[in-house]
Design an enzyme around this catalytic site. Structure first.
Site, PDB file in Angstrom:
ATOM      1  N   ASP A  52       0.838  -1.203   0.000  1.00 49.73           N
ATOM      2  CA  ASP A  52       0.000   0.000   0.000  1.00 49.73           C
ATOM      3  C   ASP A  52       0.871   1.251   0.000  1.00 49.73           C
ATOM      4  O   ASP A  52       1.468   1.609   1.015  1.00 49.73           O
ATOM      5  CB  ASP A  52      -0.902   0.013   1.241  1.00 49.73           C
ATOM      6  CG  ASP A  52      -1.822   1.215   1.214  1.00 49.73           C
ATOM      7  OD1 ASP A  52      -2.772   1.219   0.406  1.00 49.73           O
ATOM      8  OD2 ASP A  52      -1.573   2.182   1.973  1.00 49.73           O
ATOM      9  N   TYR A  57       3.197   9.877   0.433  1.00 50.77           N
ATOM     10  CA  TYR A  57       4.238   9.338   1.325  1.00 50.77           C
ATOM     11  C   TYR A  57       5.651   9.716   0.869  1.00 50.77           C
ATOM     12  O   TYR A  57       6.609   9.493   1.572  1.00 50.77           O
ATOM     13  CB  TYR A  57       4.121   7.810   1.460  1.00 50.77           C
ATOM     14  CG  TYR A  57       2.776   7.308   1.941  1.00 50.77           C
ATOM     15  CD1 TYR A  57       1.882   8.162   2.595  1.00 50.77           C
ATOM     16  CD2 TYR A  57       2.378   5.993   1.733  1.00 50.77           C
ATOM     17  CE1 TYR A  57       0.640   7.708   3.017  1.00 50.77           C
ATOM     18  CE2 TYR A  57       1.142   5.534   2.165  1.00 50.77           C
ATOM     19  CZ  TYR A  57       0.270   6.403   2.796  1.00 50.77           C
ATOM     20  OH  TYR A  57      -0.964   5.950   3.210  1.00 50.77           O
ATOM     21  N   LYS A  82      -1.948   6.048  -4.413  1.00 49.73           N
ATOM     22  CA  LYS A  82      -3.063   6.989  -4.225  1.00 49.73           C
ATOM     23  C   LYS A  82      -2.701   8.363  -4.759  1.00 49.73           C
ATOM     24  O   LYS A  82      -1.583   8.844  -4.537  1.00 49.73           O
ATOM     25  CB  LYS A  82      -3.394   7.118  -2.729  1.00 49.73           C
ATOM     26  CG  LYS A  82      -3.456   5.805  -1.984  1.00 49.73           C
ATOM     27  CD  LYS A  82      -3.853   5.976  -0.530  1.00 49.73           C
ATOM     28  CE  LYS A  82      -3.605   4.702   0.260  1.00 49.73           C
ATOM     29  NZ  LYS A  82      -2.249   4.551   0.772  1.00 49.73           N
ATOM     30  N   HIS A 118      -6.942   9.725  -2.690  1.00 49.53           N
ATOM     31  CA  HIS A 118      -6.497   9.585  -1.298  1.00 49.53           C
ATOM     32  C   HIS A 118      -7.486  10.173  -0.283  1.00 49.53           C
ATOM     33  O   HIS A 118      -7.689   9.622   0.790  1.00 49.53           O
ATOM     34  CB  HIS A 118      -5.121  10.242  -1.142  1.00 49.53           C
ATOM     35  CG  HIS A 118      -4.322   9.696   0.001  1.00 49.53           C
ATOM     36  ND1 HIS A 118      -2.958   9.591  -0.023  1.00 49.53           N
ATOM     37  CD2 HIS A 118      -4.685   9.222   1.217  1.00 49.53           C
ATOM     38  CE1 HIS A 118      -2.536   9.075   1.123  1.00 49.53           C
ATOM     39  NE2 HIS A 118      -3.563   8.847   1.896  1.00 49.53           N
TER      40      HIS A 118
HETATM   41  N1  LIG Z   1      -5.619   6.144   3.275  1.00 50.40           N
HETATM   42  C1  LIG Z   1      -5.175   6.844   4.296  1.00 50.40           C
HETATM   43  O1  LIG Z   1      -5.537   8.016   4.502  1.00 50.40           O
HETATM   44  C2  LIG Z   1      -4.193   6.220   5.243  1.00 50.40           C
HETATM   45  C3  LIG Z   1      -3.951   6.817   6.501  1.00 50.40           C
HETATM   46  C4  LIG Z   1      -3.047   6.184   7.355  1.00 50.40           C
HETATM   47  C5  LIG Z   1      -2.410   5.011   6.960  1.00 50.40           C
HETATM   48  N2  LIG Z   1      -2.642   4.473   5.721  1.00 50.40           N
HETATM   49  C6  LIG Z   1      -1.983   3.214   5.276  1.00 50.40           C
HETATM   50  O2  LIG Z   1      -2.266   2.203   6.235  1.00 50.40           O
HETATM   51  C7  LIG Z   1      -1.051   1.613   6.687  1.00 50.40           C
HETATM   52  C8  LIG Z   1      -1.206   1.122   8.115  1.00 50.40           C
HETATM   53  O3  LIG Z   1      -1.621   2.153   8.977  1.00 50.40           O
HETATM   54  P1  LIG Z   1      -0.642   2.792  10.062  1.00 50.40           P
HETATM   55  O4  LIG Z   1       0.750   2.643   9.607  1.00 50.40           O
HETATM   56  O5  LIG Z   1      -1.143   4.158  10.339  1.00 50.40           O
HETATM   57  O6  LIG Z   1      -0.950   2.012  11.392  1.00 50.40           O
HETATM   58  P2  LIG Z   1      -1.038   0.485  11.870  1.00 50.40           P
HETATM   59  O7  LIG Z   1      -0.589  -0.465  10.839  1.00 50.40           O
HETATM   60  O8  LIG Z   1      -2.376   0.322  12.468  1.00 50.40           O
HETATM   61  O9  LIG Z   1      -0.045   0.482  13.102  1.00 50.40           O
HETATM   62  C9  LIG Z   1       1.324   0.510  12.988  1.00 50.40           C
HETATM   63  C10 LIG Z   1       1.893   0.300  14.388  1.00 50.40           C
HETATM   64  O10 LIG Z   1       1.498  -0.965  14.900  1.00 50.40           O
HETATM   65  C11 LIG Z   1       2.619  -1.679  15.383  1.00 50.40           C
HETATM   66  N3  LIG Z   1       2.434  -3.096  15.066  1.00 50.40           N
HETATM   67  C12 LIG Z   1       2.282  -3.665  13.841  1.00 50.40           C
HETATM   68  N4  LIG Z   1       2.137  -4.996  13.955  1.00 50.40           N
HETATM   69  C13 LIG Z   1       2.204  -5.291  15.274  1.00 50.40           C
HETATM   70  C14 LIG Z   1       2.117  -6.500  16.010  1.00 50.40           C
HETATM   71  N5  LIG Z   1       1.939  -7.692  15.428  1.00 50.40           N
HETATM   72  N6  LIG Z   1       2.226  -6.428  17.377  1.00 50.40           N
HETATM   73  C15 LIG Z   1       2.399  -5.247  17.974  1.00 50.40           C
HETATM   74  N7  LIG Z   1       2.487  -4.071  17.341  1.00 50.40           N
HETATM   75  C16 LIG Z   1       2.390  -4.082  15.983  1.00 50.40           C
HETATM   76  C17 LIG Z   1       3.815  -1.088  14.660  1.00 50.40           C
HETATM   77  O11 LIG Z   1       4.940  -1.109  15.481  1.00 50.40           O
HETATM   78  P3  LIG Z   1       6.280  -1.925  15.030  1.00 50.40           P
HETATM   79  O12 LIG Z   1       6.830  -1.190  13.859  1.00 50.40           O
HETATM   80  O13 LIG Z   1       7.137  -1.855  16.237  1.00 50.40           O
HETATM   81  O14 LIG Z   1       5.830  -3.323  14.704  1.00 50.40           O
HETATM   82  C18 LIG Z   1       3.386   0.347  14.405  1.00 50.40           C
HETATM   83  O15 LIG Z   1       3.758   1.162  15.507  1.00 50.40           O
HETATM   84  C19 LIG Z   1      -0.035   2.752   6.513  1.00 50.40           C
HETATM   85  O16 LIG Z   1       1.277   2.309   6.514  1.00 50.40           O
HETATM   86  C20 LIG Z   1      -0.491   3.330   5.172  1.00 50.40           C
HETATM   87  O17 LIG Z   1       0.022   2.549   4.097  1.00 50.40           O
HETATM   88  C21 LIG Z   1      -3.539   5.056   4.870  1.00 50.40           C
END
Ligand SMILES: NC(=O)c1ccc[n+]([C@@H]2O[C@H](COP(=O)([O-])OP(=O)(O)OC[C@H]3O[C@@H](n4cnc5c(N)ncnc54)[C@H](OP(=O)(O)O)[C@@H]3O)[C@@H](O)[C@H]2O)c1
Length: 268
Positions: A52, A57, A82, A118
């Site tokens: 993704d 980004y 996006k 996006h």
């Molecule tokens: N469309 C949009 O507007 C939008 C907005 C935000 C994000 N996104 C996309 O969604 C993706 C994911 O969202 P996000 O990065 O905001 O948050 P997320 O994936 O919900 O959370 C990431 C956090 O969770 C921890 N984590 C992941 N797996 C884990 C596990 N098995 N056990 C414990 N902790 C864990 C990671 O820490 P560690 O690194 O220490 O594992 C990191 O701090 C983004 O990378 C992006 O591509 C899209």
């Protein structure tokens, strides 16, 4: 890996990896982009195939280079990116075409699996122009599916007025803190697949219950959380900089949550 069939027949891996902090100094979203992404290489090695990305980004070129240089064949990858809802990208059809052409170049490919708007585009003419360009590239086979992100019900209704191609997905925040139940019901009714960003966000008291449920399945609370989403048809794109967590987030296909446990999580 399990796949979900989008409304145009395309198969999308139900688990992918986010990339919004990959290849950035100190894993900081706003920091400078570096020259390498060990986390992405690790994700590919572990078996992630859905990536993704987003123009916002600022690391699309780096992500694209790492994917192109990997040993994973292009046809095995599912690349999402996006287009930002910003003037530079949506002021005219030409601007949107230039943005898509540039993303194709960044990923060194002649097609993207999924392209999303996006954020909602408030000006209706710009929304229509942008979607028409998405449809143009879709019809030409350069985009295998097109969709939206962060659209609410009213934005979807507006799009419906002129869209010839229905959005395949809506990527929105879905987690136990922001369950977004009403919007999920709308997406189900419309046949639009929900993709959950920020899937790992959880309150402390919810975490305890998830850990407790996990004991019976020999899985962590984080795995239970992800399994809950995919078992009810929500695609997840968790992001991790830690290889163990990356591996755990893919290790979801050898168990099934009971109806009672699904309900317990639903009511958290
Ligand atoms: N469309 C949009 O507007 C939008 C907005 C935000 C994000 N996104 C996309 O969604 C993706 C994911 O969202 P996000 O990065 O905001 O948050 P997320 O994936 O919900 O959370 C990431 C956090 O969770 C921890 N984590 C992941 N797996 C884990 C596990 N098995 N056990 C414990 N902790 C864990 C990671 O820490 P560690 O690194 O220490 O594992 C990191 O701090 C983004 O990378 C992006 O591509 C899209």
């Amino acid at each position: 890996m399990e796949y979900i069939t989008l409304n145009n027949g395309l198969e999308m891996p139900i688990v992918g990896t986010g990339t919004n902090t990959y290849g950035k100094e100190n894993n900081d979203y706003n920091a400078a982009v570096t020259n390498e992404i060990p986390e992405l290489l690790s994700a590919l090695e572990l078996g992630y195939r859905s990536i993704d990305a987003a123009i916002m980004y600022r690391n699309e070129e780096l992500v694209g280079r790492v994917l192109a240089e990997s040993t994973v064949p292009r046809e095995e990858l599912f690349i999402t990116t996006k287009v930002p809802a910003e003037e530079e990208y949506i002021a005219s059809k030409e601007a949107t075409r230039a943005a898509i052409d540039n993303s194709l170049k960044n990923f060194q490919t002649d097609y993207l699996d999924l392209l999303l708007i996006h954020f909602p585009i408030e000006e209706k003419g710009q929304l229509q122009n942008t979607w028409e360009v998405f449809e143009e590239y879709y019809e030409a086979g350069k985009l295998k599916a097109i969709g939206v992100s962060n659209f609410r019900k009213n934005h979807l209704e507006e799009l419906k007025e002129f869209a010839k191609v229905k959005p395949a997905v809506n990527q929105i925040q879905i987690n136990l803190k922001e369950p977004n139940k009403d919007l999920l019901a709308v997406l189900k009714e419309e046949g639009i697949t929900p993709v959950a960003w920020g899937p790992m966000k959880v309150e402390d008291h919810q975490k305890e219950v998830l850990e407790d449920i996990g004991k019976a399945y020999k899985k962590s609370g984080a795995q239970i959380l992800l399994k809950y989403q995919i078992q009810r048809g929500v695609v997840v794109i968790p992001k991790s900089h830690n290889r163990e967590n990356q591996a755990a987030n893919l290790d979801l296909f050898d168990f099934h949550l009971s109806a009672e446990d699904m309900e317990r999580i639903e009511n958290l």
